[in-house]
Enzyme design. Sequence first.
Site, short mmCIF file in Angstrom:
data_model
loop_
_atom_site.label_atom_id
_atom_site.label_comp_id
_atom_site.label_asym_id
_atom_site.label_seq_id
_atom_site.Cartn_x
_atom_site.Cartn_y
_atom_site.Cartn_z
N ARG A 1 7.81 70.79 15.58
CA ARG A 1 8.37 71.83 16.29
C ARG A 1 6.89 73.35 16.34
NH1 ARG A 1 13.56 69.91 15.12
NH2 ARG A 1 14.74 67.93 16.89
N LYS B 1 -4.60 79.63 23.95
CA LYS B 1 -4.66 78.03 24.77
C LYS B 1 -4.35 77.01 23.78
CE LYS B 1 -4.88 80.30 29.29
NZ LYS B 1 -5.80 80.07 30.32
N GLU C 1 -19.92 82.41 28.42
CA GLU C 1 -18.47 82.91 28.20
C GLU C 1 -18.73 84.39 27.35
OE1 GLU C 1 -15.40 81.72 28.99
OE2 GLU C 1 -15.68 78.63 28.90
N LYS D 1 -10.91 90.10 25.25
CA LYS D 1 -10.42 88.77 25.21
C LYS D 1 -8.72 89.66 24.05
CE LYS D 1 -8.91 84.30 25.11
NZ LYS D 1 -9.37 82.98 26.11
N GLU E 1 -0.68 83.93 30.25
CA GLU E 1 -1.08 84.45 32.11
C GLU E 1 -0.31 84.46 33.12
OE1 GLU E 1 -4.64 81.03 32.12
OE2 GLU E 1 -4.43 81.50 33.92
N ARG F 1 -4.15 87.73 33.09
CA ARG F 1 -4.72 86.70 31.83
C ARG F 1 -6.00 86.20 32.77
NH1 ARG F 1 -3.50 83.59 26.25
NH2 ARG F 1 -5.31 82.52 26.55
N ASN G 1 -10.29 83.81 33.64
CA ASN G 1 -11.40 81.93 34.56
C ASN G 1 -12.04 82.19 34.99
OD1 ASN G 1 -8.71 80.72 33.17
ND2 ASN G 1 -7.95 81.00 34.47
N HIS H 1 -14.32 79.46 36.53
CA HIS H 1 -13.39 78.04 36.05
C HIS H 1 -12.67 76.92 36.61
CE1 HIS H 1 -13.54 80.05 32.17
NE2 HIS H 1 -13.70 79.33 31.33
N HIS I 1 -14.36 72.99 35.96
CA HIS I 1 -13.56 72.23 35.67
C HIS I 1 -14.00 71.17 36.71
CE1 HIS I 1 -10.51 74.95 33.51
NE2 HIS I 1 -11.67 74.53 32.79
N HIS J 1 -18.81 72.86 28.68
CA HIS J 1 -17.38 73.41 29.42
C HIS J 1 -18.65 74.95 30.14
CE1 HIS J 1 -14.18 75.71 29.43
NE2 HIS J 1 -14.23 76.45 29.73
P1 NAD Z 1 -17.81 71.36 20.99
O1 NAD Z 1 -15.73 71.66 19.94
O2 NAD Z 1 -17.32 70.17 21.58
O3 NAD Z 1 -18.85 71.74 20.07
C1 NAD Z 1 -20.34 71.78 20.18
C2 NAD Z 1 -20.59 70.74 19.75
O4 NAD Z 1 -21.15 71.38 18.77
C3 NAD Z 1 -20.08 69.39 19.29
O5 NAD Z 1 -21.03 68.54 19.05
C4 NAD Z 1 -19.92 70.06 17.74
O6 NAD Z 1 -19.40 69.05 16.46
C5 NAD Z 1 -20.56 70.80 17.22
N1 NAD Z 1 -21.06 71.65 16.74
C6 NAD Z 1 -20.04 72.81 16.57
N2 NAD Z 1 -20.19 73.70 15.17
C7 NAD Z 1 -20.83 73.60 15.51
C8 NAD Z 1 -22.16 74.53 13.96
N3 NAD Z 1 -21.98 75.41 13.03
N4 NAD Z 1 -23.13 73.65 13.71
C9 NAD Z 1 -23.46 72.87 14.28
N5 NAD Z 1 -22.69 71.76 15.14
C10 NAD Z 1 -22.12 71.87 15.83
O7 NAD Z 1 -17.53 72.38 22.08
P2 NAD Z 1 -17.39 73.71 22.53
O8 NAD Z 1 -18.13 74.36 23.63
O9 NAD Z 1 -16.47 75.28 20.99
O10 NAD Z 1 -15.80 73.86 23.13
C11 NAD Z 1 -15.87 73.96 25.00
C12 NAD Z 1 -14.14 73.08 24.63
O11 NAD Z 1 -13.27 74.55 25.02
C13 NAD Z 1 -13.89 72.49 25.76
O12 NAD Z 1 -12.46 71.68 25.75
C14 NAD Z 1 -12.74 73.20 26.73
O13 NAD Z 1 -11.59 73.48 27.45
C15 NAD Z 1 -12.23 74.64 25.03
N6 NAD Z 1 -12.40 75.64 25.68
C16 NAD Z 1 -10.85 76.12 25.50
C17 NAD Z 1 -10.72 77.60 25.33
C18 NAD Z 1 -9.35 77.81 25.67
O14 NAD Z 1 -8.87 79.70 25.77
N7 NAD Z 1 -8.37 77.06 24.99
C19 NAD Z 1 -11.43 78.29 26.74
C20 NAD Z 1 -12.31 77.81 26.72
C21 NAD Z 1 -13.03 76.62 26.37
N1 GLY Z 2 -9.86 80.51 28.39
C1 GLY Z 2 -9.14 80.75 29.44
C2 GLY Z 2 -7.99 82.00 28.74
O1 GLY Z 2 -8.33 82.11 26.94
O2 GLY Z 2 -6.54 81.88 29.07
#
Ligand code: NAD
Ligand code: GLY
Length: 365
Positions: A123, A145, A187, A229, A239, A243, A247, A250, A254, A267
């Site tokens: 939990r 998030k 971003e 942020k 949100e 907030r 997006n 986005h 998406h 992304h």
């Molecule tokens: P990712 O986590 O897939 O990483 C991208 C690639 O880089 C992967 O292959 C990873 O293994 C590699 N990598 C990571 N760090 C590295 C490093 N230092 N050196 C070498 N390789 C490295 O992609 P991302 O762009 O970091 O994240 C995308 C995800 O984030 C999506 O799922 C998206 O929905 C999510 N997201 C979430 C939020 C939120 O607020 N929670 C906001 C934006 C995006």
């Molecule tokens: N990436 C959008 C948010 O964190 O609200």
Amino acid sequence: MSLLMHTLHVELGERSYPVYIGRDLLADPQLLGGHIAGSQVVIVSNATIAPLYMDRVRAGLGPDKRITEVILPDGEQYKSLATLSDIFDEVMAAGHNRTTTFVALGGGVVGDITGFAAACYQRGVNFIQIPTTLLAQVDSSVGGKTAVNHPLGKNMIGAFHQPVAVLIDTNTLQTLPPRELAAGMAEVIKYGLICDEPFYRWLQQHMHRLLAREEAALAEAIERSCGNKAAVVSVDEREGGLRAILNLGHTFGHAIETAQGYGEWLHGEAVAVGMLLALELSAQRGMIPVAEVAGLRALLQTSGLPVDPPADMTAANFLELMARDKKVVDGRLRLVLLEAIGRACIVDDADERELVELLETSVKD
Ligand code: NAD
Ligand code: GLY
């Protein structure tokens, strides 16, 4: 020796937490170890990142912790309920109790799934974000998030669960592939567009330094992004209003990610095209000068980001997928547009005709 350059704070009452930004922070026991309450730690990472950084994180935890490493396969397609279940299998088998702390070591995929696992395990347990992509450092690691994807929609199953600390080691960006660095830049540019015009103008001048991975420039961009942020999240954690400006681009983005299959378009790449569409729509409505659309297009291109939607996506594809978006409220699509560079607004009156006009023009480009 580590060099802590900035500490920001996400102010959320008893759930407030620090965001540390600096060089070589990973192995600093004062930072990481200081945020672990009990003796148990679960480090979730993936097969690409663990060989690069796991040893340093273990060193930063000190000798007296009982650590379970969970190494996921690499890829957006593994941000799924099936992988979440695998994480729980390993954590349960290792006997972790409610005092355990989950540590996410990786990009947004690892961060989102680890945060959601921490939100659900017994939990809810503490978790720490150690983001290693630019995108994760400036966006996904801050704000709480967490989610996994469903085949019918991205991030559809998740929770708000704030970390107890975010540790951004700018050195990790030196191993990031160029395409991933560019995706994170989308971003970064977003913050300038939605709430910080001086930062946007700075980015237009200094993008070459960021792409050359100049340490001072990267630290500046990360701090400005996280600061923006943190300010937004501190006002509107769940949100309910403000907030949503985070997006920008986005909803279109998406749709691209869903249509192409998770992992084909990054992304940040999808967000880049989505932001350009949002600015085109803002200009189509007479809210911003057309010259700002051209300016953004040029900045995205300089950053190595795409500016056109996938060639095989029609306006009808976009409309169908956008209608399923989380940001549809009572059948009305909520879109983030700009009233000016640095000033975002939310509209819920976009009609099909103007969206078709926008999308058909862009898809033909
Ligand atoms: P990712 O986590 O897939 O990483 C991208 C690639 O880089 C992967 O292959 C990873 O293994 C590699 N990598 C990571 N760090 C590295 C490093 N230092 N050196 C070498 N390789 C490295 O992609 P991302 O762009 O970091 O994240 C995308 C995800 O984030 C999506 O799922 C998206 O929905 C999510 N997201 C979430 C939020 C939120 O607020 N929670 C906001 C934006 C995006
Ligand atoms: N990436 C959008 C948010 O964190 O609200």
